[in-house]
Design a protein around this motif. Structure first.
Motif, PDB file in Angstrom:
ATOM      1  N   CYS A 157      41.217  41.087  37.802  1.00  0.00           N
ATOM      2  CA  CYS A 157      42.191  41.140  38.890  1.00  0.00           C
ATOM      3  C   CYS A 157      42.992  42.437  38.821  1.00  0.00           C
ATOM      4  N   ALA A 196      40.319  37.882  43.835  1.00  0.00           N
ATOM      5  CA  ALA A 196      40.166  36.424  43.815  1.00  0.00           C
ATOM      6  C   ALA A 196      38.691  36.032  43.825  1.00  0.00           C
ATOM      7  N   LEU A 197      37.886  36.764  44.558  1.00  0.00           N
ATOM      8  CA  LEU A 197      36.459  36.442  44.655  1.00  0.00           C
ATOM      9  C   LEU A 197      35.698  36.686  43.355  1.00  0.00           C
ATOM     10  N   CYS A 232      37.121  36.677  40.245  1.00  0.00           N
ATOM     11  CA  CYS A 232      37.810  36.069  39.102  1.00  0.00           C
ATOM     12  C   CYS A 232      36.944  34.979  38.464  1.00  0.00           C
ATOM     13  N   GLU A 276      38.574  31.544  38.400  1.00  0.00           N
ATOM     14  CA  GLU A 276      38.945  31.013  39.718  1.00  0.00           C
ATOM     15  C   GLU A 276      40.416  30.570  39.747  1.00  0.00           C
ATOM     16  N   CYS A 277      41.272  31.420  39.199  1.00  0.00           N
ATOM     17  CA  CYS A 277      42.686  31.067  39.049  1.00  0.00           C
ATOM     18  C   CYS A 277      43.603  31.757  40.050  1.00  0.00           C
TER      19      CYS A 277
END
Length: 85
Positions: A16, A67-68, A70, A73-74
């Motif tokens: 991120c 976000a995609l 990660c 998925e946090c």
């Protein structure tokens, strides 16, 4: 749009921060947190949804990309984005 990180799901990979360093920061505890792009303040207390930040339109694409990719998925993105996903 707004973004926040669920620190319980964060795997500490730092992807991120690679994608959007103005919005995400990996801290010494090995967990990522969101940064207020307008002030630079990293919101670590208490973390989670209560530490969501507004994402400037110019950074929306980088936040969505983060976000995609990660692995934990946090990263949670809320609200209307002005970019095509």
């Amino acid at each position: 749009m707004r973004v926040w990180i669920d620190q319980d799901l964060c795997t500490g990979d730092g992807l991120c921060e690679d994608h959007s360093p103005e919005v995400f920061q990996l801290q010494e505890d090995g967990i990522s947190y969101v940064r207020d792009a307008s002030t630079g303040e990293v919101l670590t207390d208490p973390g989670g949804r209560t530490c969501s930040v507004h994402v400037p339109a110019r950074l929306e694409r980088t936040v969505i990309d983060a976000a995609l990719v990660c692995p934990g998925e946090c990263i949670f993105v809320e609200g209307d984005a002005t970019v095509d996903v």
